[in-house]
Design a protein around this motif. Structure first.
Motif, PDB file in Angstrom:
ATOM      1  N   GLU B  40      30.075  35.127  43.102  1.00 54.94           N
ATOM      2  CA  GLU B  40      29.700  35.132  41.679  1.00 54.94           C
ATOM      3  C   GLU B  40      30.780  35.805  40.839  1.00 54.94           C
ATOM      4  OE1 GLU B  40      27.246  33.601  40.327  1.00 54.94           O
ATOM      5  OE2 GLU B  40      26.244  33.011  42.194  1.00 54.94           O
ATOM      6  N   ARG B  41      31.439  36.775  41.427  1.00 62.67           N
ATOM      7  CA  ARG B  41      32.432  37.540  40.654  1.00 62.67           C
ATOM      8  C   ARG B  41      33.705  36.735  40.425  1.00 62.67           C
ATOM      9  NH1 ARG B  41      29.920  42.219  43.329  1.00 62.67           N
ATOM     10  NH2 ARG B  41      28.575  42.977  41.643  1.00 62.67           N
ATOM     11  N   ASN B  47      37.824  39.227  31.054  1.00 58.94           N
ATOM     12  CA  ASN B  47      38.146  40.506  31.680  1.00 58.94           C
ATOM     13  C   ASN B  47      36.919  41.432  31.586  1.00 58.94           C
ATOM     14  OD1 ASN B  47      39.009  43.194  32.099  1.00 58.94           O
ATOM     15  ND2 ASN B  47      41.112  42.639  31.543  1.00 58.94           N
ATOM     16  N   VAL B  48      36.276  41.650  32.740  1.00 59.68           N
ATOM     17  CA  VAL B  48      35.028  42.413  32.753  1.00 59.68           C
ATOM     18  C   VAL B  48      35.242  43.824  32.207  1.00 59.68           C
ATOM     19  CG1 VAL B  48      33.217  43.364  34.231  1.00 59.68           C
ATOM     20  CG2 VAL B  48      34.074  41.062  34.654  1.00 59.68           C
ATOM     21  N   GLU B 642      28.594  32.807  34.587  1.00 61.08           N
ATOM     22  CA  GLU B 642      29.314  34.092  34.582  1.00 61.08           C
ATOM     23  C   GLU B 642      28.343  35.251  34.434  1.00 61.08           C
ATOM     24  OE1 GLU B 642      33.153  34.011  32.409  1.00 61.08           O
ATOM     25  OE2 GLU B 642      32.313  32.193  31.498  1.00 61.08           O
ATOM     26  N   TYR B 643      27.110  35.046  34.851  1.00 59.61           N
ATOM     27  CA  TYR B 643      26.128  36.086  34.525  1.00 59.61           C
ATOM     28  C   TYR B 643      26.340  37.367  35.318  1.00 59.61           C
ATOM     29  CZ  TYR B 643      22.899  35.922  38.521  1.00 59.61           C
ATOM     30  OH  TYR B 643      22.335  36.057  39.743  1.00 59.61           O
ATOM     31  N   PRO B 645      29.346  38.691  36.274  1.00 58.48           N
ATOM     32  CA  PRO B 645      30.331  39.467  35.499  1.00 58.48           C
ATOM     33  C   PRO B 645      29.742  40.046  34.203  1.00 58.48           C
ATOM     34  CG  PRO B 645      31.341  37.461  36.353  1.00 58.48           C
ATOM     35  CD  PRO B 645      29.890  37.381  36.698  1.00 58.48           C
ATOM     36  N   LEU B 646      28.885  39.297  33.548  1.00 60.84           N
ATOM     37  CA  LEU B 646      28.263  39.825  32.327  1.00 60.84           C
ATOM     38  C   LEU B 646      27.409  41.052  32.622  1.00 60.84           C
ATOM     39  CD1 LEU B 646      27.282  36.481  30.543  1.00 60.84           C
ATOM     40  CD2 LEU B 646      28.686  38.297  29.526  1.00 60.84           C
ATOM     41  N   ILE B 647      26.746  41.051  33.771  1.00 62.37           N
ATOM     42  CA  ILE B 647      25.950  42.211  34.185  1.00 62.37           C
ATOM     43  C   ILE B 647      26.864  43.356  34.622  1.00 62.37           C
ATOM     44  CG2 ILE B 647      24.506  43.006  36.116  1.00 62.37           C
ATOM     45  CD1 ILE B 647      22.847  40.426  35.735  1.00 62.37           C
ATOM     46  N   ASP B 648      27.905  43.012  35.393  1.00 59.48           N
ATOM     47  CA  ASP B 648      28.841  44.053  35.844  1.00 59.48           C
ATOM     48  C   ASP B 648      29.419  44.823  34.665  1.00 59.48           C
ATOM     49  OD1 ASP B 648      28.420  43.298  38.444  1.00 59.48           O
ATOM     50  OD2 ASP B 648      30.294  42.189  38.673  1.00 59.48           O
ATOM     51  N   ALA B 649      29.610  44.111  33.547  1.00 61.23           N
ATOM     52  CA  ALA B 649      30.207  44.759  32.386  1.00 61.23           C
ATOM     53  C   ALA B 649      29.355  45.926  31.869  1.00 61.23           C
ATOM     54  CB  ALA B 649      30.432  43.745  31.271  1.00 61.23           C
TER      55      ALA B 649
END
Lengths: 714, 714
Positions: B40-41, B47-48, B642-643, B645-649
């Motif tokens: 997923e990543r 750029n996270v 890209e969800y 990465p959106l969460i990782d952010a």
């Protein structure tokens, strides 16, 4: 009730709405909470007791329930006043004490009476009810449903019915596997040499998980595992595996068990995890009513798989009934509190603040929930009847009977409808509990006022026996199929019969001359029919479009899942409203006027909440929708007039409610204060006093740095 | 972002949507949970780290937060792994230990940095954060806001800031009185002879209730009471009352205190009840910044009451910020689990089950909640800025300044908007937590997976510092007033400036040539403007109609409360969407494409959920609404890409999340199992074993009646 009688009631209602008094009545002197409650009871225009009998299915059943409530209230094992403070271990200990008390009745009482007893208990202590249900509903139910008669007799003789010599649990779900039973990993491999099955957990995700009663209390377990015979897999079957020695309670060899620990609610039941490491059981421990494995390793599969649906439907119907019962409990607490709690006033001449329930917005918060509780209650009763009729038909119809196809159609419909209703009603009630809790203001956050725990206990319903979204989609899939059958000319059974009139419904608008005519059961039912037909058609068309794009049917179902979800929800609204209207029509004459009001409120409020669909498919015009919104307020006010009698009719004793804010006499503040003081006696030492004292008397110089003494360096 | 740049992003998005792959991708080999997460990543197109900086307000703040996360994780006082199993007493003990650790930083760190520290802590342990907030936010905040500077210095010298020598609490609400502060019953009667106030609780309903910290830990209290001087009542004022001896911790004479006991959540704080029986305090313990009472008993009231709004607004803005933070936490757990949990497959060629997140319906369950978390985050940031600007203006503007009226207009707007937003965001997040919890399936019911506790802790926000319904109605009342001002020609401030274009908006439809043009910030914003203008007008007209019927303004407000509620909700949707679009426009260029997608999803989903209003006021046609529904699905799929990465952010460490299902590396099953085993070690004896053994080995003949031995009678 005939249509003309219904129309008559409705016109009475309309005239009543016009004379309804303004929200803020002028008060001439201060009233106590008890007086504030008493005056509400004077407003009843119907016989509350008669409504109780109607709700309970007759005076006889009311009497039985009252007998149970008295027995439970006096039984110290079932004491409830301290339940909001007990630890997980204490509550589990109580569960076993209750088990001992209740087990006596299982064999002594006829099933319908014992079911009523358990329903009463489920309202008081859902955790205990679950533990009991795991043995009798799931474990014993699996024996009854999947064992041959010889096997069944064997386990009864070992004590499965009398709960003497064995306690059962039911191991289906695994750490990595829930709704998809076919995907379970646990294996049951036939060993021809020893005539045994080897039950085995091959991976961590195959660990049996959430198994109610496994952590500490069960001796035997029905285990779902992949049947493997001579290297070939035959799918998921069930096997009885002994977990513990029934004398020492030590684990059997190869059986490893642990406690799942703390949960959101229902801590009374000891859910556990189980790993099997090459555990051997006799071949005859496989439940062989349907699939059979012979001594020689021959596998014989059953002719009709649908017949196993019955048990699934029963669980779902039970949850619909439970949704109604818990919704009634929640609104009893919130409703009674709103009759005595006072806050602000919009009339400067009042000597006392205004009752919460006299605010239009509070009526709008609670009255639709009261109406929904009635709707769910009657839906539960009617759905239960349908289920029992269906089971009778299934038992009395032979596979080669010419009516068998029709029975199977009804089975499919009931299976799909009950899946959707389970989701619809448990979601509706969970939201209602939270809305009721918030309507108590800050006090809703206290454990003692009851709704926080009710929420935590009830929340499990939304994922139990099938995640609600997946169940709703099952109904959606069924509706798509009905639509596709209808357009090829096949007639649909009762629950979805509106689809038989698809062409008429699809472009129908509300053909009333005056807005007042909307306040009619038939018009509202037609409205739901029209909207349901349209959303079902939309889902069906989306599905067909996916097929045309070359998707497989399974992929096409996934692609149109949002449309299926919408179709199932709208269908369920219409279904529940129809059940409610039937119950109103069948009610004793004296109850029909009040029930008609409540039912119309439910119908109008549901339309308002789903206004988008009614406008989208042009059943109502925007100005008719404005009328509907205005009438929701008017009916909230009309139902408010008699809402305490409507709540009293549920006939839950103070003991059952177990919330000082929901007490019958309205004396909420004293009882709440008493409860808080009983559970938290004043003047007790508390363990963190030394921590505070040292915090308050600390030497703040600790924090200061050593002063830099430059002199020394020179 | 300029409009053309935004349009460019949107057209890129449209082409992206067309090539989005089908939900059920074919898998060629079995992937572990860690691999399932890792893939997923790889999908990130942005750029996270850059997004994290943007969310945090710059790299500097990200670094500070990361420093706090590390410090807390290593501090044994803040250990969290066992928090789901501790008792009420244990958790309160920990609260005091943490108090001791944290109090050190209050004076050592600049306020903005310390605020970040506390925000970090609020996500880990809301109960502790509350206890700390009661002293610093409420007690010390009341001193700062309502004490004269001499009084303030006095209490600081006694240890109120250093928390050395005193611990404070704040006693506003009473058993019978919440939102209506003017209706409180506790009295503060001036005794001229002794120059003292007598603080007294006259009735049971006047008992101070819910007072955080009162049960065991506070030595002093700011008490709200009715000021009575020479028999005349002057309304509710605040007084410092000492509750306990600061050495012995014994209660002061006339002060009676008890523990409120078990709550739905936040048991870390010791809420209590207090009864005062003729407690005497020096006159100078009344906080006299606004109202003053002289030695001679002269009462001097303040010129501008509005200036006290500031503290209320601050609390509400903080809850908007908290809503965003907790929403991000909930979606981190649910989102990460959905990337590794597999269930069923719609493609028979798959060797492995399909990820939950690859089902369209699961995308529809979670992606709008992810978008909402972003929306609430940015709303919190922007609202906080507006609040700080306003406070600066208030401090720099003199009462006789010509711009003062404008500042007061902004104050009124911010007061109303923040009331509505507090309700809107806390409701939105509470629902999101529950939806996330249910999306975990059965595991959501385990305490260890975190969302059950998160729900119970967060739920208090919906009634805290004003019941959400009442706050929403406050905004509705403000909007009605704005509407009435606009039609008399008065221009409205920024937050409600769309009402200045009422005539243009009211009959506006969506004037697009193709449906694709709907996917535009400006169109969606216009849509909300049109619908908001219409519902505000409806509420205003309802209000005017009530006045014409002869109702008093207060009664008229009550009568149109349902319309006010609708107006406030719709207004808030538009407001939040606008804040989100502003944040997207201000974002670094590389982040705008992804944030545009998320923002459009939020806008479209919100429209779908409120479809009735958009159709009612004919902004969208039914076929445009079908397009909106279809686009919600398309954007769910696009954001799903890209969800992770959106969460990782959001950049919450595993320690902060405290849920094995939400771990960064995706290794959910092993970590969940480890957690369960650590908290519930296997092989432990359990206390109810004897109960089960006696149940299983009971002599069932106990139940049998004595046989009627007829012979003896003969």
């Amino acid at each position: 009730m005939t249509k003309s009688a219904a129309t008559q009631h409705m016109s009475q209602i309309q005239s009543h709405l016009q004379v309804a008094p303004c929200a803020a009545q002028e008060e001439s002197r201060i009233k106590t909470p008890i007086e504030s409650m008493a005056e509400e009871r004077e407003k009843a225009t119907f016989n509350v007791r008669e409504l109780t009998y109607y709700l309970d299915g007759g005076e006889k059943f009311t009497k039985v329930r009252e007998k149970f409530m008295m027995e439970l209230e006096r039984d110290p094992t079932f004491r409830m006043y301290d339940m909001y403070d007990v630890t997980k271990d204490q509550i589990r200990e109580r569960t076993m004490e209750k088990f001992r008390t209740i087990v006596h009745y299982v064999s002594a009482e006829p099933v319908p009476i014992f079911t009523l007893r358990m329903q009463t208990i489920s309202l008081i202590d859902p955790g205990f009810w679950t533990r009991f249900g795991v043995h009798y509903g799931l474990f014993f139910g699996a024996l009854r449903g999947s064992a041959t008669s010889a096997q069944f007799s064997h386990w009864v003789s070992k004590g499965a019915l009398a709960l003497n010599g064995m306690v059962g649990c039911f191991a289906m779900t695994e750490l990595g596997h829930g709704s998809n039973v076919a995907g379970l990993e646990t294996t049951a491999t036939f060993d021809e040499t020893s005539d045994q099955f080897i039950i085995h957990t091959p991976t961590i995700t195959a660990t049996k998980w959430w198994i109610g009663g496994a952590a500490h209390t069960a001796t035997h377990c029905v285990v779902f595992a992949q049947l493997i015979v001579r290297g070939k897999r035959y799918g998921t079957k069930s096997f009885v595996v002994q977990l513990r020695d029934t004398h020492t309670y030590g684990l059997m060899p190869g059986v490893n068990i642990g406690d799942i620990g703390k949960k959101m609610g229902r801590d009374g039941i000891d859910n556990g995890w189980i790993q099997f490491t090459n555990v051997r059981i006799p071949r005859t421990n496989m439940l062989m009513k349907h699939t059979k494995v012979s001594r020689a390793g021959e596998v014989k599969e059953p002719p009709m798989a649908q017949l196993t649906y019955g048990a699934l439907i029963q669980g779902r119907v039970a949850m619909v009934v439970d949704s109604g019962n818990i919704a009634k409990k929640a609104i009893t607490i919130a409703g009674r509190y709103a009759a005595v709690r006072r806050q602000f006033t919009s009339n400067p001449h009042d000597v006392q603040e205004t009752k919460l329930i006299d605010y239009a917005i509070h009526q709008y918060r609670l009255m639709p929930l009261l109406a929904q509780a009635y709707a769910f209650h009657f839906t539960g009763v009617e759905t239960n009847k349908l289920y029992e009729d269906l089971m009778d038909q299934l038992e009395s119809t032979q596979p080669d009977d010419p009516t068998m196809n029709q029975v199977l159609d009804t089975l499919k419909e009931t299976h799909a409808t009950s899946a959707g209703l389970k989701a619809f009603c448990t979601w509706g009630t969970l939201n209602a509990i939270e809305a009721c809790r918030q309507s108590l203001g800050g006090h809703g956050y206290s454990a003692y006022t009851g709704l926080a725990t009710t929420y935590n206990d009830f929340a499990v319903h939304c994922t139990w026996e099938g995640d609600n979204t997946i169940l709703t989609l099952q109904l959606g899939r069924y509706l798509v199929n009905c639509y596709r059958e209808v357009i090829t000319g096949k007639t649909q059974p009762d629950g979805v019969s509106y689809l038989n009139h698809l062409d008429t419904l699809l472009n129908q608008g509300c053909a009333v001359k005056t807005n007042e005519e909307i306040l009619d059961f038939d018009i509202i039912q037609q409205a739901w029919g029209v909207v349901s037909a349209n959303v079902v058609k939309k889902a069906g068309e989306d599905f067909d479009a996916c097929l045309k794009q070359g998707l497989s049917p399974e992929a096409a179902y996934e692609e149109c899942s949002q449309a299926r979800l919408a179709a199932a929800k709208i269908h369920s609204f219409g279904y529940v409203f129809r059940r409610f209207t039937q119950a109103v029509r069948n009610a004793p004459e004296g109850l029909r006027p009040i029930l008609t009001k409540v039912c119309l409120l439910y119908g109008l409020y549901s339309i308002e909440q789903n206004a988008g669909f009614f406008l989208q498919y042009r059943y109502f015009t925007p100005s008719q929708m404005d009328y509907v919104r205005a009438q929701v307020n008017a009916f909230c006010r009309a139902v408010r007039q008699e809402y305490i009698p409507l709540i009293d009719a549920f006939n839950y004793s103070d003991y059952m409610i177990n919330s000082p804010l929901g007490v019958y006499d309205g004396n909420v503040y004293e009882k709440y204060f008493d409860q808080v003081k009983r559970q938290n006696p004043v003047g007790q030492p508390h363990p963190y006093l030394p921590l505070i004292q040292s915090l308050l008397r600390r030497d703040i110089e600790d924090d200061e740095p050593l002063e830099d003494d430059d002199d020394d360096d020179e």
